[in-house]
Write a protein that holds these residues in place. Structure first.
Motif, PDB file in Angstrom:
ATOM      1  N   LEU A 101       0.821  -1.157   0.000  1.00 49.34           N
ATOM      2  CA  LEU A 101       0.066   0.090   0.021  1.00 49.34           C
ATOM      3  C   LEU A 101       0.796   1.300  -0.074  1.00 49.34           C
ATOM      4  CD1 LEU A 101      -2.849   0.996   0.100  1.00 49.34           C
ATOM      5  CD2 LEU A 101      -2.728   0.818   2.650  1.00 49.34           C
ATOM      6  N   GLU A 102       1.843   1.072   0.820  1.00 53.35           N
ATOM      7  CA  GLU A 102       2.772   2.411   0.612  1.00 53.35           C
ATOM      8  C   GLU A 102       3.362   2.692  -0.709  1.00 53.35           C
ATOM      9  OE1 GLU A 102       5.871   1.867   3.753  1.00 53.35           O
ATOM     10  OE2 GLU A 102       4.548   1.930   5.271  1.00 53.35           O
ATOM     11  N   LYS A 103       3.884   1.422  -1.296  1.00 53.52           N
ATOM     12  CA  LYS A 103       4.360   1.579  -2.534  1.00 53.52           C
ATOM     13  C   LYS A 103       3.443   2.152  -3.775  1.00 53.52           C
ATOM     14  CE  LYS A 103       5.947  -2.383  -3.889  1.00 53.52           C
ATOM     15  NZ  LYS A 103       6.741  -3.702  -4.270  1.00 53.52           N
ATOM     16  N   GLY A 148      -3.639   2.391 -11.182  1.00 53.05           N
ATOM     17  CA  GLY A 148      -3.865   2.664  -9.704  1.00 53.05           C
ATOM     18  C   GLY A 148      -5.266   1.708  -9.243  1.00 53.05           C
ATOM     19  N   ALA A 149      -6.337   1.592  -9.819  1.00 55.44           N
ATOM     20  CA  ALA A 149      -7.316   0.572  -9.621  1.00 55.44           C
ATOM     21  C   ALA A 149      -7.066  -0.811  -9.767  1.00 55.44           C
ATOM     22  CB  ALA A 149      -8.512   0.920 -10.763  1.00 55.44           C
ATOM     23  N   VAL A 150      -6.299  -1.170 -10.778  1.00 53.32           N
ATOM     24  CA  VAL A 150      -5.751  -2.490 -10.804  1.00 53.32           C
ATOM     25  C   VAL A 150      -4.821  -2.956  -9.720  1.00 53.32           C
ATOM     26  CG1 VAL A 150      -4.514  -4.207 -12.326  1.00 53.32           C
ATOM     27  CG2 VAL A 150      -6.000  -2.824 -13.225  1.00 53.32           C
ATOM     28  N   TRP A 151      -3.905  -1.970  -9.475  1.00 53.25           N
ATOM     29  CA  TRP A 151      -2.898  -2.306  -8.265  1.00 53.25           C
ATOM     30  C   TRP A 151      -3.499  -2.194  -7.008  1.00 53.25           C
ATOM     31  CZ3 TRP A 151       2.146   1.094  -8.181  1.00 53.25           C
ATOM     32  CH2 TRP A 151       2.923   0.586  -7.282  1.00 53.25           C
ATOM     33  N   TYR A 193      -5.427  -5.642  -6.691  1.00 55.80           N
ATOM     34  CA  TYR A 193      -4.462  -6.888  -6.468  1.00 55.80           C
ATOM     35  C   TYR A 193      -3.953  -6.666  -4.771  1.00 55.80           C
ATOM     36  CZ  TYR A 193      -0.136  -9.190  -6.077  1.00 55.80           C
ATOM     37  OH  TYR A 193       0.955 -10.086  -5.584  1.00 55.80           O
ATOM     38  N   ILE A 194      -3.837  -5.609  -4.452  1.00 60.68           N
ATOM     39  CA  ILE A 194      -3.732  -5.522  -2.843  1.00 60.68           C
ATOM     40  C   ILE A 194      -4.800  -5.794  -2.069  1.00 60.68           C
ATOM     41  CG2 ILE A 194      -3.183  -3.753  -0.955  1.00 60.68           C
ATOM     42  CD1 ILE A 194      -1.490  -2.128  -2.845  1.00 60.68           C
ATOM     43  N   PHE A 195      -5.945  -5.287  -2.384  1.00 64.16           N
ATOM     44  CA  PHE A 195      -7.170  -5.968  -1.805  1.00 64.16           C
ATOM     45  C   PHE A 195      -7.464  -7.180  -1.576  1.00 64.16           C
ATOM     46  CE2 PHE A 195     -11.910  -6.885  -1.754  1.00 64.16           C
ATOM     47  CZ  PHE A 195     -12.182  -6.493  -0.527  1.00 64.16           C
ATOM     48  N   TYR A 196      -7.314  -7.824  -2.977  1.00 66.48           N
ATOM     49  CA  TYR A 196      -7.330  -9.478  -3.143  1.00 66.48           C
ATOM     50  C   TYR A 196      -6.382 -10.210  -2.163  1.00 66.48           C
ATOM     51  CZ  TYR A 196      -7.179 -13.834  -5.263  1.00 66.48           C
ATOM     52  OH  TYR A 196      -7.571 -15.354  -5.449  1.00 66.48           O
TER      53      TYR A 196
END
Length: 125
Positions: free
Chosen positions: A66-68, A104-107, A110-113
């Protein structure tokens, strides 16, 4: 200059390679908008250190991702703003804002998943 909502919905508006001069208000809005991403990254890094100590290594990895995301999207957004403000053809196009948003949405997905599906499965083991 946007004269109405119909301009925002036209393909030509978004795909123009040289969109024209940014107004001072628009430039300030985008600078604050992208600056918030960097500020959130800094806050997450500094304030999160107090709370991250008790997390597992998987949750720490999610916070790091998330920081990245916040740092990268903030810096890329400010870079796009610089190109748009300086009227550099191709790089100042509005389509970069669409690419920025989609990336940003795809990233973020991915983090949420990762946080909602993969990490709980790894923690159960």
């Amino acid at each position: 200059m946007v004269t109405g909502l119909s301009d925002l919905m036209s393909v030509r508006y978004w795909l123009t390679p040289n969109p024209g001069v940014l107004s001072d208000q628009t430039a300030l809005f985008f600078a604050v908008f992208f600056g918030i991403f960097i500020l959130l990254k800094i806050l997450l890094r500094t304030m999160g250190r107090q709370y991250i100590v008790s997390l597992s290594k998987y949750h720490k990895a999610i916070v790091y991702r998330l920081e990245k995301l916040l740092a990268t999207m903030g810096i890329l957004g400010l870079l796009w703003l610089f190109f748009a403000y300086e009227l550099i053809p191709f790089f100042s196009g509005r389509y970069w804002f669409i690419v920025w948003g989609l990336a940003g949405a795809v990233w973020a997905y991915y983090i949420f998943y990762s946080a909602s599906v993969e990490v709980p499965a790894l923690v159960k083991r």
